[in-house]
Design a protein around this motif. Structure first.
Motif, PDB file in Angstrom:
ATOM      1  N   ARG A 105       1.047  -1.254  -0.100  1.00  0.00           N
ATOM      2  CA  ARG A 105      -0.102   0.090  -0.053  1.00  0.00           C
ATOM      3  C   ARG A 105       0.756   1.332  -0.034  1.00  0.00           C
ATOM      4  O   ARG A 105       0.202   2.283  -0.455  1.00  0.00           O
ATOM      5  N   ARG A 112      -2.397   6.457   5.524  1.00  0.00           N
ATOM      6  CA  ARG A 112      -3.591   5.636   5.302  1.00  0.00           C
ATOM      7  C   ARG A 112      -4.886   6.334   5.791  1.00  0.00           C
ATOM      8  O   ARG A 112      -5.762   6.272   5.326  1.00  0.00           O
ATOM      9  N   LYS A 198      -9.908   5.058  -0.981  1.00  0.00           N
ATOM     10  CA  LYS A 198     -10.929   3.841  -1.271  1.00  0.00           C
ATOM     11  C   LYS A 198     -12.230   4.539  -1.606  1.00  0.00           C
ATOM     12  O   LYS A 198     -13.207   4.583  -0.903  1.00  0.00           O
TER      13      LYS A 198
ATOM     14  N   ARG B  20     -16.111  -5.985  -9.312  1.00  0.00           N
ATOM     15  CA  ARG B  20     -16.168  -6.434  -7.693  1.00  0.00           C
ATOM     16  C   ARG B  20     -14.834  -7.326  -7.573  1.00  0.00           C
ATOM     17  O   ARG B  20     -14.400  -7.464  -6.409  1.00  0.00           O
ATOM     18  N   GLU B  23     -11.447  -6.036  -6.991  1.00  0.00           N
ATOM     19  CA  GLU B  23     -11.630  -4.990  -5.706  1.00  0.00           C
ATOM     20  C   GLU B  23     -11.396  -6.083  -4.691  1.00  0.00           C
ATOM     21  O   GLU B  23     -10.530  -5.756  -3.986  1.00  0.00           O
ATOM     22  N   ALA B  24     -12.044  -7.175  -4.740  1.00  0.00           N
ATOM     23  CA  ALA B  24     -11.713  -7.986  -3.514  1.00  0.00           C
ATOM     24  C   ALA B  24     -10.227  -8.505  -3.590  1.00  0.00           C
ATOM     25  O   ALA B  24      -9.683  -8.554  -2.686  1.00  0.00           O
ATOM     26  N   ASP B  27      -7.924  -5.849  -2.290  1.00  0.00           N
ATOM     27  CA  ASP B  27      -7.967  -5.830  -0.910  1.00  0.00           C
ATOM     28  C   ASP B  27      -7.216  -6.925  -0.303  1.00  0.00           C
ATOM     29  O   ASP B  27      -6.404  -6.559   0.811  1.00  0.00           O
ATOM     30  N   ARG B  28      -7.239  -8.109  -0.714  1.00  0.00           N
ATOM     31  CA  ARG B  28      -6.707  -9.152  -0.189  1.00  0.00           C
ATOM     32  C   ARG B  28      -4.835  -8.919  -0.336  1.00  0.00           C
ATOM     33  O   ARG B  28      -4.125  -9.091   0.468  1.00  0.00           O
ATOM     34  N   GLU B  30      -3.393  -6.167  -0.805  1.00  0.00           N
ATOM     35  CA  GLU B  30      -2.827  -4.927   0.000  1.00  0.00           C
ATOM     36  C   GLU B  30      -2.936  -5.328   1.406  1.00  0.00           C
ATOM     37  O   GLU B  30      -1.902  -4.736   1.975  1.00  0.00           O
ATOM     38  N   LYS B  31      -3.505  -6.428   1.963  1.00  0.00           N
ATOM     39  CA  LYS B  31      -3.026  -6.655   3.175  1.00  0.00           C
ATOM     40  C   LYS B  31      -1.846  -7.181   3.302  1.00  0.00           C
ATOM     41  O   LYS B  31      -1.280  -7.317   4.467  1.00  0.00           O
ATOM     42  N   ARG B  78      -5.284   1.662  -8.359  1.00  0.00           N
ATOM     43  CA  ARG B  78      -4.703   0.711  -7.354  1.00  0.00           C
ATOM     44  C   ARG B  78      -4.204  -0.737  -8.018  1.00  0.00           C
ATOM     45  O   ARG B  78      -3.135  -1.246  -7.618  1.00  0.00           O
ATOM     46  N   CYS B  82      -0.478  -2.381  -8.323  1.00  0.00           N
ATOM     47  CA  CYS B  82      -0.222  -3.706  -8.073  1.00  0.00           C
ATOM     48  C   CYS B  82       0.438  -4.350  -9.079  1.00  0.00           C
ATOM     49  O   CYS B  82       1.478  -4.915  -8.758  1.00  0.00           O
TER      50      CYS B  82
END
Lengths: 295, 333
Positions: A105, A112, A198, B20, B23-24, B27-28, B30-31, B78, B82
């Protein structure tokens, strides 16, 4: 991949409230222009302040922990905790920023929370070397002025320190002196800080059901352009009754309509009709920017 | 009114599932490490990224739903970071850094290293001569509280004790780590100050040398010069080399700022910054080694000959590592 400070042509200019001077063009290898929005100086400052608060709180917490732990053990092991404390302080001061900016990120917790991220200026990879360089320069921008600020001295010494503070002010306020809001660390590392909020995909307003009972006079949908449509969308998403009443009254006055349907329903029906009209004109190549543009 | 079927509405209905899913996945991703993606997911991301980009282009052309366009822009950005921002694994990068990156970077700034070492040497010589000629000059270079009794007024016995006293093994780890963090801050400051067109870094290098020269003068006047140098150089070779490199990196930045050459100033600065960051990362490693040597070696080893031997071997090691190591490999190919 090319990045340029392009003012986007009027037809493609975004219609939200972003300051157009902070838009930067990032053209991906596929040829699409991702319009990056640079973070403003105040956003960056608040992100930094949040990070400082977090660091200081962690330091205080670590010190309390170490003191408590050292109190339990004999001195031999207590020295071990002192070593840990020194290393924790060192790591926090130097590596807090770097560790977080190395994650996918590319943002510290302060960033953030403010919705920012670090990106390479040429659109390429953000290398660890660049992240290291941009954080080491913080010595010059933050720690040096801070050391002058907290030092004390008399007469000539004091004046020398004040002058040194003024000299440091150039480095501290460097982001204010350039258009891209670059810190010295950003200059040296080839990075910049962009907004990365976001966004949530909300349902299309035009999907909502309305009754068929509203008959708009002819030419009703020629009254406004794309800009007003965007504002109307915003009003409909916020659903604030006084605003909706005011906007509905204005539209009714402009198109010369008097009816007694509820405001929200009226606005929804008008939105659908206006959007259908503007989109079909757009498919034929004509974009009406706002109500002063040619219909 | 008949139900409205907008083209943009149909377009969104067709493509929303793909957005969608992207996006999911993002999200994973970026964790970070905590949520590993399966192989299928990793292979799907670039495809979905291109689909999102094409959706963005279409949406900009045919849709007036601002929320949709904003969402697609943030999603594409985003996904761009990535797809195009991924890096090699940390382990590979580290070995590459140690074997090639660091020595090459140090070799690239050899001129600045010589200049930096020159200023430090100049500072040492000036301080040595001045303190030798008049003992009061000592206090101009070293404030009394830093000297801790090792000043011209101390007796020979006191000075000798400072060189050879062993405090035992306790407190060494703390001492070591404190020195490491203190020296690293100085090195970082020397590098960062290079941005101010090199001048503060010149001063810092000169001052570092002057500290050494002043202390050497005090010890030499009491006939303990050789022992003092052994005491310092056991870790000093590494530490002084590291501070020299930090100053050299600062000089490079400042010089590039003033004279960017053929590139634009911003590009030249970015290139120089990346190069110097590699040097500085290495400087930290050197200072960690110096800290260990200073904290443990200096107190535990008391024979002067052994101290000189360690100093000479560390000098040989660093010089060989920086200035000879890559070349043989190149010659072999």
């Amino acid at each position: 991949m090319a990045v340029a400070d392009a003012r986007a042509p009027a037809a493609l200019a975004p219609l939200d409230t972003t300051d157009p001077s902070r838009l930067r063009s990032l053209i991906t290898p596929e040829g699409v222009d991702l319009r990056l929005v640079l973070a403003s100086a105040s956003e960056r400052a608040s992100a930094f302040l949040l990070d400082v608060v977090i660091i200081v709180a962690s330091l205080v917490g670590a010190t309390l922990l170490v003191a408590a732990a050292a109190g339990f053990f004999k001195f031999g092991v207590g020295e071990f905790f002192l070593v840990i404390w020194v290393l924790v302080f060192f790591v926090l001061r130097n590596f807090y920023f770097m560790a977080f900016e190395l994650t996918p990120r590319a943002a510290t917790p302060g960033k953030r929370l403010t919705g920012l991220r670090v990106a390479a200026r040429d659109g390429g990879q953000l290398t660890p070397g660049a992240i290291f360089a941009r954080n080491v320069m913080r010595e010059l921008e933050v720690f040096l002025p801070f050391s002058f600020l907290v030092a004390n001295g008399q007469s000539v010494d004091a004046w020398i320190r004040i002058l040194a503070l003024v000299w440091c002010a150039v480095f501290v306020f460097f982001p204010l002196f350039n258009r891209d809001r670059l810190r010295i660390g950003d200059l040296v590392a080839g990075t910049w800080v962009v907004r990365a909020p976001k966004r949530v995909l909300e349902p299309d307003i035009a999907d909502a059901e309305t009754s068929d009972g509203i008959a708009f006079p002819p030419g009703a949908f020629d009254a406004y352009g794309i800009k007003e449509l965007a504002v109307l969308e915003e009003v409909l998403r916020r659903k604030h009754p006084p605003t909706m009443a005011a906007v509905a009254a204005r539209i009714r006055r402009r198109i010369g309509m008097t009816d007694s349907t509820p405001d929200e329903e009226f606005l929804l029906a008008y939105y659908k009709g206006l959007r259908a009209r503007l989109e079909s004109r757009m498919l034929l190549g004509h974009r009406r920017r706002d109500k002063y543009d040619t219909p | 009114m008949a139900p409205l079927i907008l083209k943009s509405h149909r377009f969104r209905a067709e493509r929303e599932a793909a957005w969608r899913r992207l996006e999911a996945l993002l999200d994973r991703f970026e964790k970070g490490r905590t949520a590993r993606l399966s192989d299928d997911d990793i292979l799907a991301i670039p495809v979905l990224y291109r689909a999102a980009l094409s959706s963005l282009s279409v949406a900009r052309a045919i849709s007036l739903d601002q929320n949709l366009i904003g969402y697609l822009e943030s999603l594409s950005t985003r996904a761009y970071f990535c797809v195009y921002g991924t890096r090699a694994r940390l382990g590979e990068r580290f070995t590459g850094f140690l074997l090639r990156g660091w020595p090459e970077a140090v070799r690239a700034i050899w001129i600045e290293t010589l200049v930096s070492a020159g200023f430090m040497f100049l500072g040492a010589v000036v301080a040595l001569l001045l303190v030798h000629s008049g003992a009061d000059w000592f206090y101009a270079f070293i404030p009394a509280q830093l000297a801790e009794g090792r000043d011209p007024s101390a007796s020979t016995a006191d000075l000798k004790r400072a060189l050879f006293d062993t405090h035992g093994a306790s407190g060494l780890a703390f001492f070591s780590s404190f020195l490491f963090s203190h020296n690293t801050q100085i090195a970082f400051m020397a590098f960062a100050l290079g941005f101010a067109c090199c001048l503060p870094t010149v001063f810092l290098m000169f001052y570092n040398g002057a500290l050494l020269g002043a202390l050497l003068a005090v010890y030499a006047d009491h006939g303990l010069g050789v022992e003092f140098l052994g005491w310092v150089l056991i870790h000093g070779v590494t530490e002084l080399f590291a501070v020299t490199l930090a100053g050299a990196a600062g000089f490079r930045i400042g010089w590039t700022l003033a004279f960017p050459g053929m590139q634009s100033r911003l590009d030249a600065l970015a290139d120089a910054g990346r190069l110097c960051a590699v040097v500085m990362a290495g400087v930290m490693i050197m200072l960690a080694c110096a800290g260990l040597l200073e904290g443990f070696g200096r107190q535990l080893i008391t024979s002067t000959a052994l101290r000189y031997a360690i100093a000479a071997s560390t000098a040989a090691f660093w010089l060989f590592y920086f200035y000879r190591s890559g070349r043989r490999l190149h010659g072999r190919r």
